[in-house]
Design an enzyme around this catalytic site. Structure first.
Site, PDB file in Angstrom:
ATOM      1  N   PRO A   1       6.372  -2.960   5.017  1.00  0.00           N
ATOM      2  CA  PRO A   1       5.570  -2.791   3.664  1.00  0.00           C
ATOM      3  C   PRO A   1       4.282  -1.885   3.598  1.00  0.00           C
ATOM      4  CG  PRO A   1       4.519  -4.485   3.957  1.00  0.00           C
ATOM      5  CD  PRO A   1       5.898  -4.651   4.973  1.00  0.00           C
ATOM      6  N   CYS A   2       4.466  -1.087   4.027  1.00  0.00           N
ATOM      7  CA  CYS A   2       3.427   0.847   4.148  1.00  0.00           C
ATOM      8  C   CYS A   2       3.160   0.695   3.108  1.00  0.00           C
ATOM      9  CB  CYS A   2       4.151   1.884   5.156  1.00  0.00           C
ATOM     10  SG  CYS A   2       5.562   1.999   3.798  1.00  0.00           S
ATOM     11  N   HIS A   3       3.764   0.734   2.134  1.00  0.00           N
ATOM     12  CA  HIS A   3       2.882   0.409   0.643  1.00  0.00           C
ATOM     13  C   HIS A   3       1.775   0.362   0.204  1.00  0.00           C
ATOM     14  CE1 HIS A   3       6.069  -2.214   0.546  1.00  0.00           C
ATOM     15  NE2 HIS A   3       5.034  -3.071  -1.235  1.00  0.00           N
TER      16      HIS A   3
END
Length: 283
Positions: free
Chosen positions: A247-249
């Protein structure tokens, strides 16, 4: 030809952009619906299906004020505090056993000369994706905004010497289940990633961010064991080869601004808001 799901995604993304641009004017439901060429009733229903809340409530999740509030309330225990979201009767994604195995030096340097890569395409709530796997795990997932041919070309550029086959296997199916929050059908996700030791450690730290939570690049750097290396960590975040699953978001700027995203800033806002809404609704 676009699917209905893709069209709906574009309309919701457009509505989010409109709401952010006109935040201080507090536009009415009718105004936002007209902007995306839908009736207020249809727009409200479609937006709730995607976000779990009304457009007006969703705006709160996407505002800079809300992002700052989330950081202030969760900053000190973002990685360590456990709270159950109750989605599908299971725990959070980062509570699942996700095993990251880095490729061997030989695999890394020779462009996948010894690798056999299966790949497939699928529709998700946030757009069409390509997902690929080796015998050891998922090696690639990306939003295919430029079409399937371009998506495959991008995959092949990562492993130029690998052997490819378009085939949906169990490893890919497990990875795709996360878009539906249907983790009851997911036993284990294995990743087989091409990256440096530094990148792998950053990606592992990303997996520890809870659903509905956000962190900053500085905090992520400290968690990964690279305190003070925010810029280098930011570069590693941008190299994430597995969209959504890692989850780089969930990484934003220290000012509270959501910032850029490899697969589009508007998509990042949509995912953050969707996760925050789901966490609030089910908590």
């Amino acid at each position: 030809m676009k699917t209905q799901q893709q069209t709906d995604f574009e309309r919701v993304a457009s509505a989010i952009t409109y709401l952010r641009t006109n935040y201080q004017l507090q536009p009415a439901l009718e105004e936002v619906a007209a902007h995306v060429h839908l009736s207020p009733f249809h727009f409200q229903r479609m937006f709730r299906e995607w976000a779990g809340v009304s457009p007006k409530q969703f705006l709160q999740y996407l505002s800079v004020k809300h992002a700052k509030k989330m950081l202030k309330e969760t900053h000190s225990t973002l990685f360590d505090t456990a709270f159950d979201t109750g989605l599908s009767g299971t725990g959070r994604l980062h509570d699942l056993f996700v095993n990251i195995e880095g490729m061997t030096p030989g695999e890394y340097k020779n462009g996948g000369d010894t690798l056999s890569v299966d790949y497939s395409f699928a529709d998700t709530p946030f757009g069409h994706v390509i997902v690929a796997s080796t015998s050891k795990g998922v090696c690639h997932m990306a939003f295919a905004d430029e079409g399937t041919e371009k998506a495959f070309e991008n995959l092949r550029s990562i492993f130029p010497n690998a052997a490819y086959r378009q085939f949906l296997d169990l490893k890919q199916q497990n990875a795709l289940f996360v878009f539906n929050q249907d983790w009851s059908r997911l036993e284990e996700i294995k990743l087989h990633l091409k990256g440096t030791d530094f990148q792998l450690k950053v990606w592992q730290a990303l997996l520890e961010i809870p659903d509905g939570g956000l962190t900053t690049y500085g905090t992520l750097a400290a968690r990964a064991g690279f305190d003070g290396a925010s810029r280098a960590v930011g570069t590693a975040v941008g190299k994430n080869p597995v969209a959504f699953l890692i989850p780089c978001h969930r990484v934003i700027r220290s000012t509270g601004v959501t910032g850029d995203y490899h697969w589009g800033a508007e998509r990042k806002k949509l995912i953050i808001g969707w996760e925050a809404a789901k966490t609030r609704v089910t908590s």
